[in-house]
Enzyme design. Structure first.
Site, PDB file in Angstrom:
ATOM      1  N   ASP A  13       2.824   6.851  -8.318  1.00  0.00           N
ATOM      2  CA  ASP A  13       3.814   6.403  -7.336  1.00  0.00           C
ATOM      3  C   ASP A  13       5.208   6.914  -7.677  1.00  0.00           C
ATOM      4  O   ASP A  13       5.912   7.485  -6.841  1.00  0.00           O
ATOM      5  CB  ASP A  13       3.842   4.872  -7.274  1.00  0.00           C
ATOM      6  N   GLY A  31       0.766  -1.230   0.000  1.00  0.00           N
ATOM      7  CA  GLY A  31       0.000   0.000   0.000  1.00  0.00           C
ATOM      8  C   GLY A  31       0.796   1.277   0.000  1.00  0.00           C
ATOM      9  O   GLY A  31       0.220   2.354  -0.060  1.00  0.00           O
ATOM     10  N   LEU A  32       2.121   1.186   0.073  1.00  0.00           N
ATOM     11  CA  LEU A  32       2.940   2.398   0.122  1.00  0.00           C
ATOM     12  C   LEU A  32       3.819   2.539  -1.115  1.00  0.00           C
ATOM     13  O   LEU A  32       4.810   3.242  -1.094  1.00  0.00           O
ATOM     14  CB  LEU A  32       3.813   2.390   1.381  1.00  0.00           C
ATOM     15  N   SER A  33       3.447   1.851  -2.191  1.00  0.00           N
ATOM     16  CA  SER A  33       4.210   1.893  -3.440  1.00  0.00           C
ATOM     17  C   SER A  33       5.578   1.276  -3.285  1.00  0.00           C
ATOM     18  O   SER A  33       6.552   1.742  -3.850  1.00  0.00           O
ATOM     19  CB  SER A  33       4.343   3.327  -3.975  1.00  0.00           C
ATOM     20  N   SER A  34       5.673   0.182  -2.526  1.00  0.00           N
ATOM     21  CA  SER A  34       6.971  -0.477  -2.346  1.00  0.00           C
ATOM     22  C   SER A  34       7.519  -0.977  -3.674  1.00  0.00           C
ATOM     23  O   SER A  34       8.742  -0.989  -3.880  1.00  0.00           O
ATOM     24  CB  SER A  34       6.843  -1.636  -1.349  1.00  0.00           C
ATOM     25  N   SER A  35       6.645  -1.390  -4.609  1.00  0.00           N
ATOM     26  CA  SER A  35       7.122  -1.872  -5.904  1.00  0.00           C
ATOM     27  C   SER A  35       7.796  -0.754  -6.681  1.00  0.00           C
ATOM     28  O   SER A  35       8.896  -0.928  -7.224  1.00  0.00           O
ATOM     29  CB  SER A  35       5.973  -2.470  -6.711  1.00  0.00           C
ATOM     30  N   ALA A  36       7.161   0.423  -6.737  1.00  0.00           N
ATOM     31  CA  ALA A  36       7.776   1.555  -7.430  1.00  0.00           C
ATOM     32  C   ALA A  36       9.057   1.991  -6.726  1.00  0.00           C
ATOM     33  O   ALA A  36      10.058   2.323  -7.374  1.00  0.00           O
ATOM     34  CB  ALA A  36       6.797   2.723  -7.511  1.00  0.00           C
ATOM     35  N   ALA A  37       9.050   1.981  -5.392  1.00  0.00           N
ATOM     36  CA  ALA A  37      10.230   2.426  -4.645  1.00  0.00           C
ATOM     37  C   ALA A  37      11.421   1.522  -4.887  1.00  0.00           C
ATOM     38  O   ALA A  37      12.552   1.998  -5.061  1.00  0.00           O
ATOM     39  CB  ALA A  37       9.904   2.488  -3.151  1.00  0.00           C
TER      40      ALA A  37
END
Length: 399
Positions: A176, A128-134
């Site tokens: 994101d 939910g915190l855009s871990s994939s984009a990060a």
């Protein structure tokens, strides 16, 4: 640097030393993001507001001259390995697919010769915190550094987005990635995803103090396997149908977006749309309006109004976009009647992960206690998995 960020960095560097018996030559950090208003609109070229937070993804790394990428994660057991010029054609269905996709997309744009050894650490639970984009952006910064490549902000965002769209198969927009690249501490990012124009609106001196609370539900699911892509297709279908009803030009389905359809066209033909397509469009147009009003509220320091619009955004995501697990919808409901929370919503697609909230610091203890008690009363099996965290706004990605 906040304490949690320091600990994440130290864990990451220590694991690198243990694995490779030497010091890492670089450290890449990309923050997570929250989007208080503007959710589920960027894939159809809407406007968004967002904040990077002081938690995120660290990668400790060193170059490998043989072109091999070798990565391990403190969150996952399996180590991943591939060559910068021989990325598997299709995804391997593990945590490293995002980074294989990033390597593949970067290799289409630039010549890659050098790989890297790296250890990845995330400073909050995934979801939910855009871990994939990060993790993609942190990796792109690292792999570009060892190859002597400089990506401008726009190319960095587009490359990261393409990795998710083309390789992993998630129909995300650029919300994101933009938040994680453009954001600056104590500023609200106000971005138009149609042309990438943006403004960093400073926190007004008159604004009441706040911090960003993250309430982690304890639920983790994969985005590509969720209903996320279906919702995007439903919205695009609404745009395609509205264009046809209005006699507008419409090209390929995948190139159609609701930003091209005036609201007056929707008002005229809305009753012809299937109910679920109509509600997706209701959310998109409503969110566009909320973003514009929210940016102005932030500009004048009206945190109460911005928070109210954030709550409104969350309700539309539930009722019109029809997302949210029962756990996240329960968290949202609890937040709405908890004193000391200006506004909040679930973060990300709403099928997993967490809710974010803008909280009055003077009421931190009472807010955290109330949310935890009510949530775990509803879901006692998630005790030990649920968590609450204090975060603050932060700058975007950095080496």
């Amino acid at each position: 640097m906040e304490q949690g960020q320091i600990l994440s960095q130290m864990d990451c560097e220590q694991k690198f030393r243990q694995t490779y018996r030497r010091e890492p030559e670089g450290l890449s950090f990309c923050p997570y993001r929250v989007c208080p208003i503007g959710a589920h609109s960027d894939h159809n070229l809407g406007k968004i507001t967002g904040l990077a937070i002081d938690k995120g993804i660290h990668i400790a790394y060193s170059p490998k001259q043989n072109g091999v990428v070798e990565l391990s994660s403190l969150q996952f057991e399996k180590r991943a390995q591939w060559h910068v010029r021989a990325v598997p054609e299709t995804r391997q269905d593990d945590w490293a697919d995002y980074l294989r996709g990033a390597t593949r997309e970067l290799g289409r744009r630039h010549t890659l010769n050098v790989g890297l050894s790296g250890v990845i650490e995330g400073s909050l639970p995934i979801g939910g915190l855009s871990s994939s984009a990060a993790v993609i952006i942190a990796f792109l910064k690292a792999i570009c550094t060892v190859n002597g490549i400089h990506l401008g902000d726009t190319e960095l965002i587009e490359t990261a987005k393409a990795a998710e769209n083309n390789y992993v198969g998630v129909s995300c927009g650029k919300l994101d990635q933009s938040c994680e690249v453009f954001s600056r501490k104590d500023h609200l990012l106000y971005l138009d995803t149609r042309d990438d124009t943006y403004e960093l609106i400073p926190t007004a001196p008159s604004m009441k103090p706040y911090f960003i609370a993250i309430f982690f539900s304890g639920v983790e699911r994969t985005l590509a396997g969720s209903r996320f892509n279906m919702r995007v297709d439903e919205l695009r279908s609404a745009a395609y149908a509205l264009k046809a009803y209005a006699g507008m030009d419409y090209g390929k389905f995948g190139d159609t977006n609701l930003r091209e359809v005036p609201f007056e066209v929707f008002e005229r033909f809305r009753d012809r749309l299937p109910d679920n397509w109509r509600r997706r469009a209701e959310h998109w147009y409503g969110e566009y309006d909320r973003v514009c009003r929210g940016a102005e509220a932030w500009r004048r320091g009206d945190l109460e109004e911005y928070g109210r619009l954030c709550f409104e955004s969350g309700l539309s995501s539930i009722e019109n976009w029809e997302t949210g697990s029962e756990e996240l919808k329960t968290l949202y409901t609890i937040m709405r009647h908890t004193d000391g929370i200006y506004g909040g919503r679930f973060s990300g697609a709403g099928f997993k992960g967490c809710c974010m909230a803008l909280v009055d610091p003077s009421m931190e203890e009472a807010v955290f206690r109330n949310v935890e008690e009510e949530y775990l009363s509803a879901f006692p099996a998630l005790r030990g998995h649920y968590g609450a965290y204090v975060c603050h706004s932060a700058d975007g990605v950095k080496i």
